[in-house]
Design a protein around this motif. Structure first.
Motif, PDB file in Angstrom:
ATOM      1  N   GLY A  26      90.519  84.904  47.422  1.00 22.09           N
ATOM      2  CA  GLY A  26      90.448  85.847  48.548  1.00 22.09           C
ATOM      3  C   GLY A  26      91.816  86.085  49.162  1.00 22.09           C
ATOM      4  O   GLY A  26      91.958  86.150  50.379  1.00 22.09           O
ATOM      5  N   SER A  29      94.806  89.817  50.713  1.00 25.20           N
ATOM      6  CA  SER A  29      95.183  90.230  52.073  1.00 25.20           C
ATOM      7  C   SER A  29      94.960  89.047  53.011  1.00 25.20           C
ATOM      8  O   SER A  29      94.460  87.993  52.607  1.00 25.20           O
ATOM      9  N   ILE A  31      95.127  85.846  55.524  1.00 24.62           N
ATOM     10  CA  ILE A  31      95.733  84.509  55.501  1.00 24.62           C
ATOM     11  C   ILE A  31      96.111  84.113  54.069  1.00 24.62           C
ATOM     12  O   ILE A  31      97.183  83.557  53.825  1.00 24.62           O
ATOM     13  N   ASP A  50      90.823  88.156  44.200  1.00 26.61           N
ATOM     14  CA  ASP A  50      90.179  88.759  45.365  1.00 26.61           C
ATOM     15  C   ASP A  50      89.107  89.729  44.865  1.00 26.61           C
ATOM     16  O   ASP A  50      89.234  90.302  43.778  1.00 26.61           O
ATOM     17  N   ALA A  51      88.073  89.910  45.674  1.00 24.48           N
ATOM     18  CA  ALA A  51      86.976  90.792  45.254  1.00 24.48           C
ATOM     19  C   ALA A  51      87.287  92.272  45.465  1.00 24.48           C
ATOM     20  O   ALA A  51      86.600  93.131  44.905  1.00 24.48           O
ATOM     21  N   ASP A  72      85.145  88.118  42.154  1.00 24.19           N
ATOM     22  CA  ASP A  72      84.289  87.807  43.296  1.00 24.19           C
ATOM     23  C   ASP A  72      83.931  86.328  43.193  1.00 24.19           C
ATOM     24  O   ASP A  72      83.384  85.893  42.169  1.00 24.19           O
ATOM     25  N   VAL A  73      84.224  85.567  44.244  1.00 27.48           N
ATOM     26  CA  VAL A  73      84.006  84.113  44.153  1.00 27.48           C
ATOM     27  C   VAL A  73      82.524  83.754  44.002  1.00 27.48           C
ATOM     28  O   VAL A  73      82.194  82.625  43.645  1.00 27.48           O
ATOM     29  N   ASN A  99      90.140  79.912  49.837  1.00 25.89           N
ATOM     30  CA  ASN A  99      90.403  80.646  51.079  1.00 25.89           C
ATOM     31  C   ASN A  99      89.392  81.768  51.325  1.00 25.89           C
ATOM     32  O   ASN A  99      89.134  82.123  52.468  1.00 25.89           O
ATOM     33  N   ALA A 151      88.710  75.940  56.051  1.00 27.98           N
ATOM     34  CA  ALA A 151      87.484  75.900  56.858  1.00 27.98           C
ATOM     35  C   ALA A 151      87.730  76.716  58.122  1.00 27.98           C
ATOM     36  O   ALA A 151      88.152  77.880  58.042  1.00 27.98           O
ATOM     37  N   TYR A 165      78.090  81.034  59.785  1.00 31.78           N
ATOM     38  CA  TYR A 165      79.520  80.746  59.628  1.00 31.78           C
ATOM     39  C   TYR A 165      79.790  79.263  59.881  1.00 31.78           C
ATOM     40  O   TYR A 165      80.449  78.591  59.078  1.00 31.78           O
ATOM     41  N   LYS A 169      81.115  76.439  57.141  1.00 35.11           N
ATOM     42  CA  LYS A 169      82.403  75.753  57.282  1.00 35.11           C
ATOM     43  C   LYS A 169      82.216  74.242  57.430  1.00 35.11           C
ATOM     44  O   LYS A 169      83.036  73.468  56.939  1.00 35.11           O
ATOM     45  N   PRO A 195      91.784  76.784  60.571  1.00 34.62           N
ATOM     46  CA  PRO A 195      92.499  77.705  61.454  1.00 34.62           C
ATOM     47  C   PRO A 195      91.693  77.965  62.720  1.00 34.62           C
ATOM     48  O   PRO A 195      90.459  78.007  62.692  1.00 34.62           O
ATOM     49  N   GLY A 196      92.415  78.147  63.833  1.00 35.45           N
ATOM     50  CA  GLY A 196      91.778  78.728  65.013  1.00 35.45           C
ATOM     51  C   GLY A 196      91.762  80.233  64.823  1.00 35.45           C
ATOM     52  O   GLY A 196      91.957  80.735  63.712  1.00 35.45           O
ATOM     53  N   VAL A 198      93.029  83.641  64.263  1.00 35.64           N
ATOM     54  CA  VAL A 198      94.312  84.070  63.693  1.00 35.64           C
ATOM     55  C   VAL A 198      94.537  85.534  64.068  1.00 35.64           C
ATOM     56  O   VAL A 198      93.653  86.379  63.846  1.00 35.64           O
ATOM     57  N   ARG A 202      90.960  90.786  61.136  1.00 37.03           N
ATOM     58  CA  ARG A 202      89.667  90.100  61.031  1.00 37.03           C
ATOM     59  C   ARG A 202      89.194  89.609  62.400  1.00 37.03           C
ATOM     60  O   ARG A 202      88.044  89.815  62.775  1.00 37.03           O
TER      61      ARG A 202
HETATM   62  P1  NAD Z   1      90.253  88.523  55.749  1.00 37.41           P
HETATM   63  O1  NAD Z   1      88.913  89.133  55.897  1.00 37.41           O
HETATM   64  O2  NAD Z   1      91.437  89.138  56.419  1.00 37.41           O
HETATM   65  O3  NAD Z   1      90.618  88.354  54.200  1.00 37.41           O
HETATM   66  C1  NAD Z   1      89.704  87.745  53.345  1.00 37.41           C
HETATM   67  C2  NAD Z   1      90.011  88.158  51.921  1.00 37.41           C
HETATM   68  O4  NAD Z   1      88.955  87.595  51.129  1.00 37.41           O
HETATM   69  C3  NAD Z   1      89.985  89.668  51.705  1.00 37.41           C
HETATM   70  O5  NAD Z   1      91.086  90.065  50.919  1.00 37.41           O
HETATM   71  C4  NAD Z   1      88.657  89.913  50.983  1.00 37.41           C
HETATM   72  O6  NAD Z   1      88.708  91.010  50.085  1.00 37.41           O
HETATM   73  C5  NAD Z   1      88.491  88.596  50.255  1.00 37.41           C
HETATM   74  N1  NAD Z   1      87.087  88.338  49.932  1.00 37.41           N
HETATM   75  C6  NAD Z   1      85.997  88.535  50.705  1.00 37.41           C
HETATM   76  N2  NAD Z   1      84.887  88.234  50.025  1.00 37.41           N
HETATM   77  C7  NAD Z   1      85.291  87.812  48.804  1.00 37.41           C
HETATM   78  C8  NAD Z   1      84.593  87.381  47.647  1.00 37.41           C
HETATM   79  N3  NAD Z   1      83.270  87.338  47.614  1.00 37.41           N
HETATM   80  N4  NAD Z   1      85.320  87.011  46.563  1.00 37.41           N
HETATM   81  C9  NAD Z   1      86.675  87.078  46.573  1.00 37.41           C
HETATM   82  N5  NAD Z   1      87.380  87.518  47.634  1.00 37.41           N
HETATM   83  C10 NAD Z   1      86.687  87.877  48.735  1.00 37.41           C
HETATM   84  O7  NAD Z   1      90.074  87.008  56.239  1.00 37.41           O
HETATM   85  P2  NAD Z   1      91.195  85.977  56.713  1.00 37.41           P
HETATM   86  O8  NAD Z   1      91.298  86.059  58.179  1.00 37.41           O
HETATM   87  O9  NAD Z   1      92.402  86.100  55.888  1.00 37.41           O
HETATM   88  O10 NAD Z   1      90.405  84.615  56.394  1.00 37.41           O
HETATM   89  C11 NAD Z   1      90.705  83.795  55.288  1.00 37.41           C
HETATM   90  C12 NAD Z   1      89.961  82.484  55.459  1.00 37.41           C
HETATM   91  O11 NAD Z   1      90.311  81.868  56.707  1.00 37.41           O
HETATM   92  C13 NAD Z   1      88.434  82.638  55.498  1.00 37.41           C
HETATM   93  O12 NAD Z   1      87.835  81.573  54.791  1.00 37.41           O
HETATM   94  C14 NAD Z   1      88.107  82.548  56.971  1.00 37.41           C
HETATM   95  O13 NAD Z   1      86.795  82.088  57.213  1.00 37.41           O
HETATM   96  C15 NAD Z   1      89.149  81.553  57.441  1.00 37.41           C
HETATM   97  N6  NAD Z   1      89.405  81.656  58.881  1.00 37.41           N
HETATM   98  C16 NAD Z   1      89.905  82.802  59.415  1.00 37.41           C
HETATM   99  C17 NAD Z   1      90.125  82.856  60.786  1.00 37.41           C
HETATM  100  C18 NAD Z   1      90.673  84.092  61.447  1.00 37.41           C
HETATM  101  O14 NAD Z   1      90.749  84.130  62.687  1.00 37.41           O
HETATM  102  N7  NAD Z   1      91.075  85.121  60.711  1.00 37.41           N
HETATM  103  C19 NAD Z   1      89.849  81.741  61.591  1.00 37.41           C
HETATM  104  C20 NAD Z   1      89.332  80.604  60.992  1.00 37.41           C
HETATM  105  C21 NAD Z   1      89.137  80.557  59.631  1.00 37.41           C
END
Ligand code: NAD
Length: 274
Positions: A26, A29, A31, A50-51, A72-73, A99, A151, A165, A169, A195-196, A198, A202
């Motif tokens: 994932g 884009s 994190i 990434d999906a 797709d995971v 991720n 997580a 969610y 996690k 992460p808190g 971010v 998202r």
């Molecule tokens: P995001 O939505 O910005 O990016 C997620 C990426 O995962 C995207 O590129 C999307 O296309 C890809 N994705 C989604 N479903 C998928 C699938 N089935 N198979 C493969 N790829 C897939 O999210 P982010 O903010 O970068 O979050 C990344 C991780 O960090 C996640 O696990 C999220 O739960 C965790 N997280 C994020 C935050 C936050 O505030 N953004 C906080 C805590 C934890």
């Protein structure tokens, strides 16, 4: 006598360890992309999957040095294919970062949509499982490696209205603790990073949905989220990437089974107003 600056210098075998590819799910884009950039900077041969095909194409043109593929995971065959490809290219998997994850809906339990529940569990838990299952044999055979499960602070608290969610996690923490025990004797370290909130699109989306659900202004919801954090602000994706880079490196060679928050210290996830 020279001063040693790194614990890795205590270990005469450090350089001999197999490195292999750093595989991040994932990661076209958000994190994951920041983690990919940081690990590439540190010299890892990085593979992201990434999906989202458009995001993969955009990532690939911005990062010609990083291998990127569409997967797709939720698809165990895609996981096996991506892992096999990374091993064929780089001999092994040195780092696996699970991720890929989705936020799921904000709703009271009786209003949670069954399909949304299944999708959140499928991506956040099953997706990590398929990659762990596919990558572990090579990591064990290579005699080393680092796994990082991304997580969330939602894995540390109850999180009203975000049951799927939080459950997904918390499950990742269970997998982290268990696999640290199972894979440690093979030299493979397994940690979770929480992460808190971010900064980025998202969390803006989560806040907007939460605000609509509660009948509040997004700015008000954001202020409440920030007030839940001791440092009173959100983290950046680079904060997460730096921690992952450290955990992936030999400097973290004795860190395993840990749940590491990068969040400015979340005090609660309980919302003061219904
Ligand atoms: P995001 O939505 O910005 O990016 C997620 C990426 O995962 C995207 O590129 C999307 O296309 C890809 N994705 C989604 N479903 C998928 C699938 N089935 N198979 C493969 N790829 C897939 O999210 P982010 O903010 O970068 O979050 C990344 C991780 O960090 C996640 O696990 C999220 O739960 C965790 N997280 C994020 C935050 C936050 O505030 N953004 C906080 C805590 C934890």
């Amino acid at each position: 006598m020279a001063i040693q600056y790194s614990a890795a210098e205590d270990d005469p075998d450090a350089d001999a360890r197999p490195k292999g590819a750093a595989l991040i799910t994932g990661a076209a884009s958000g994190i994951g992309a920041a983690i990919a950039g940081k690990l590439a900077e540190d010299g890892w041969p990085v593979h992201v999957c990434d999906a989202a095909p458009d995001a993969v194409a955009e990532f690939a043109s911005a990062h010609p040095d990083i291998d990127a593929s569409v997967a797709d995971v939720r698809d165990p065959q895609a996981a096996a294919r991506v892992v096999a490809h990374a091993i064929a290219q780089h001999g092994s998997i040195g780092v696996l970062i699970n991720n890929a994850g989705v936020a799921g809906m904000t709703a009271a339990i009786e209003d949670v949509d069954d399909d949304d529940w299944r999708r959140t569990i499928d991506i956040n838990i099953n997706g990590a499982f398929y990659f762990l299952k596919a990558a572990a044999p090579a990591m064990k055979a290579a005699g080393g490696g680092a796994i990082i499960n991304i997580a969330s602070t939602a894995a540390l608290f109850g999180y009203p209205q975000r049951t799927a969610y939080a459950a997904s996690k918390w499950a990742l923490i269970g997998m982290t603790k268990t696999l640290a025990m199972e894979l440690g004797p093979f030299g493979v370290r397994v940690n979770a990073v929480c992460p808190g909130s971010v900064e980025g699109p998202r969390i803006d989306g989560v806040i907007e949905r939460d605000a609509a659900h509660r009948g509040m202004a997004p700015e008000e919801v954001r202020r409440i989220y920030e007030s839940q954090v001791s440092m009173r602000r959100f983290v950046t994706k680079n904060d997460i990437a730096d921690t992952c880079a450290f955990l992936a490196s030999d400097r973290a060679r004795m860190i395993s089974g840990q749940v590491i928050s990068v969040d400015g210290h979340t005090e609660t996830l309980t919302f003061p107003i219904k």
